[in-house]
Enzyme design. Structure first.
Site, short mmCIF file in Angstrom:
data_model
loop_
_atom_site.label_atom_id
_atom_site.label_comp_id
_atom_site.label_asym_id
_atom_site.label_seq_id
_atom_site.Cartn_x
_atom_site.Cartn_y
_atom_site.Cartn_z
N GLY A 26 0.84 -1.21 0.00
CA GLY A 26 0.00 0.00 0.00
C GLY A 26 0.87 1.25 0.00
O GLY A 26 2.10 1.18 0.14
N ASP A 80 3.51 -1.98 8.14
CA ASP A 80 2.45 -2.13 7.14
C ASP A 80 1.41 -1.03 7.34
O ASP A 80 1.34 -0.41 8.40
CB ASP A 80 1.81 -3.52 7.28
CG ASP A 80 1.20 -4.02 5.98
OD1 ASP A 80 1.03 -3.21 5.05
OD2 ASP A 80 0.87 -5.21 5.90
N GLY A 81 0.58 -0.82 6.32
CA GLY A 81 -0.50 0.15 6.42
C GLY A 81 -1.74 -0.51 7.00
O GLY A 81 -1.75 -1.70 7.31
N ALA A 82 -2.82 0.27 7.14
CA ALA A 82 -4.11 -0.27 7.58
C ALA A 82 -5.20 0.66 7.06
O ALA A 82 -4.93 1.81 6.71
CB ALA A 82 -4.17 -0.38 9.09
N ASP A 83 -6.42 0.15 7.02
CA ASP A 83 -7.54 0.96 6.51
C ASP A 83 -8.38 1.57 7.64
O ASP A 83 -8.95 2.64 7.48
CB ASP A 83 -8.41 0.10 5.58
CG ASP A 83 -7.59 -0.39 4.39
OD1 ASP A 83 -7.06 0.47 3.67
OD2 ASP A 83 -7.43 -1.61 4.23
N LYS A 93 -7.69 -4.40 7.18
CA LYS A 93 -6.68 -4.23 6.15
C LYS A 93 -7.15 -4.93 4.88
O LYS A 93 -8.10 -5.67 4.89
CB LYS A 93 -5.34 -4.85 6.59
CG LYS A 93 -4.64 -4.03 7.67
CD LYS A 93 -3.32 -4.65 8.12
CE LYS A 93 -2.36 -5.05 7.06
NZ LYS A 93 -2.04 -4.02 6.07
N GLY A 95 -7.39 -3.15 1.73
CA GLY A 95 -7.90 -2.23 0.72
C GLY A 95 -7.19 -2.42 -0.62
O GLY A 95 -7.77 -2.26 -1.68
N GLY A 96 -5.91 -2.79 -0.55
CA GLY A 96 -5.14 -3.01 -1.77
C GLY A 96 -5.16 -4.46 -2.23
O GLY A 96 -4.57 -4.80 -3.25
N GLU A 102 -0.24 -10.39 3.90
CA GLU A 102 0.03 -9.47 5.02
C GLU A 102 -0.29 -10.15 6.35
O GLU A 102 0.45 -9.98 7.32
CB GLU A 102 -0.84 -8.21 4.87
CG GLU A 102 -0.40 -7.30 3.74
CD GLU A 102 -1.32 -6.09 3.57
OE1 GLU A 102 -0.84 -5.09 3.03
OE2 GLU A 102 -2.50 -6.15 3.95
C1 A5P Z 1 -3.01 -3.61 1.30
O1 A5P Z 1 -3.80 -4.69 0.92
C2 A5P Z 1 -3.60 -2.97 2.50
O2 A5P Z 1 -3.75 -3.78 3.63
C3 A5P Z 1 -2.95 -1.65 2.85
O3 A5P Z 1 -1.93 -1.84 3.77
C4 A5P Z 1 -4.01 -0.75 3.39
O4 A5P Z 1 -5.09 -0.78 2.47
C5 A5P Z 1 -3.53 0.69 3.55
O5 A5P Z 1 -3.19 1.22 2.32
P1 A5P Z 1 -2.74 2.73 2.09
O6 A5P Z 1 -1.53 2.93 2.91
O7 A5P Z 1 -2.48 2.79 0.61
O8 A5P Z 1 -3.88 3.61 2.52
#
Ligand code: A5P
Length: 222
Positions: A26, A80-83, A93, A95-96, A102
Site C-alpha cells: 500500500g 504495514d498500512g491499515a484501513d 486491512k 484495501g489493496g 500481510e
Molecule cells: C493492502 O492490501 C492494505 O492492507 C494496505 O496496507 C491498506 O489498504 C492501507 O493502504 P494505504 O496505505 O495505501 O492507505
C-alpha cells in the site's frame, strides 16, 4: 508533508541493524520501504520479507535485500498500512488486496507496526468495506452465503475481470456497518467454505504510527 509519508518514515526509525523486516503493502508502507532503502544505501543491514508482488518489485528496484518468508524462522519487525484501527488496536486491512500475505507475515512477526493517517483511527470498525479473500471455485455460492449473512457482498473487479490477488484468489468487499464484535465476525466468516482469509486483523498490531500533516504519534497497544 503528506501524512502517509510522515507515518511511513517515522516507523523506519524503529528498524535496527541485523533485523529481518516485513515490508508491507500500500501507499503508506511504500514510503517506509523507500526510507528503508535509503538507510540500506547508507549501510543498514537488514533482510526484507515482502507482503506482495508489488512490494517485492519495489524492493528489487530499490536494492533492498529480501528473502521468502519460508527462508526465515521469524520476522523481527513488520511495517504495514491499515484501513481502519479501533481503540483496542484491532484493524481492517486489505484495501489493496494484499491481506492474505500481510496476515501471514504479521502472524509471524515479533513487533507489528502499522503506519496510518489520523483519519483512519475509528471508534468502531466497519465503515471501511471489509475485504474477504475467496476461492474462485464456487465464488457465486460463497457470495450467496455472505449475502445471507446480510453483508451485501461486492466482487472486486479490475479491467472488467474479477480482481486477482497474488495468491490467485478473488476479493469480495463486505458492507458490514459498525462491527459490534469483530471476534464473532472473524469466526462466522471463516466458517464459510471457500473463504481463504478476511481483512480483520485482531490482536496483531503492537504499535501504530499515526500522522497528521505535521507530526507522527506512536500508540502502543500490546
Ligand atoms: C493492502 O492490501 C492494505 O492492507 C494496505 O496496507 C491498506 O489498504 C492501507 O493502504 P494505504 O496505505 O495505501 O492507505
Amino acid at each position: 508533508m503528506n501524512p502517509k509519508q510522515i507515518a511511513g518514515e517515522r516507523a523506519v526509525e524503529l528498524v535496527e541493524d541485523g533485523m529481518v523486516v516485513g515490508l508491507g503493502s500500500g501507499k503508506t508502507a511504500c514510503y517506509a520501504v523507500r526510507k528503508i532503502a535509503e538507510r540500506v544505501s547508507q549501510g543498514l543491514r537488514i533482510t526484507g520479507v515482502c507482503t506482495s508482488e508489488e512490494t517485492r518489485l519495489l524492493a528489487e528496484q530499490l536494492k533492498i535485500p529480501y528473502v521468502d518468508l519460508d527462508d526465515v524462522e521469524r520476522i523481527d519487525l513488520t511495517i504495514d498500512g491499515a484501513d481502519e484501527v479501533d481503540p483496542l488496536g484491532n484493524g481492517i486491512k486489505g484495501g489493496g488486496g494484499a491481506l492474505l500475505f500481510e496476515k501471514i507475515v504479521a502472524s509471524n512477526t515479533s513487533l507489528n507496526i502499522w503506519v496510518i493517517e489520523q483519519r483512519k483511527l475509528v471508534d468502531q470498525l466497519g465503515t471501511f468495506p471489509l475485504p474477504v479473500e475467496i476461492m474462485p471455485f464456487g465464488h457465486k455460492q460463497c457470495l450467496a452465503a455472505l449475502s445471507e449473512m446480510g453483508f451485501s457482498p461486492t466482487l472486486r473487479m479490475k479491467g472488467g475481470e474479477p480482481f486477482r490477488t497474488d495468491g490467485g484468489h478473488f476479493i469480495v468487499d463486505l458492507k458490514t456497518g459498525h462491527i459490534q464484535d469483530p471476534f464473532e465476525l472473524d469466526n462466522d466468516i471463516k466458517h464459510i467454505p471457500g473463504v481463504i482469509e478476511h481483512g480483520l486483523f485482531l490482536n496483531l498490531v503492537n504499535k501504530v504510527v499515526v500522522a497528521n500533516r505535521e507530526i507522527a504519534e506512536i500508540i502502543t497497544y500490546r
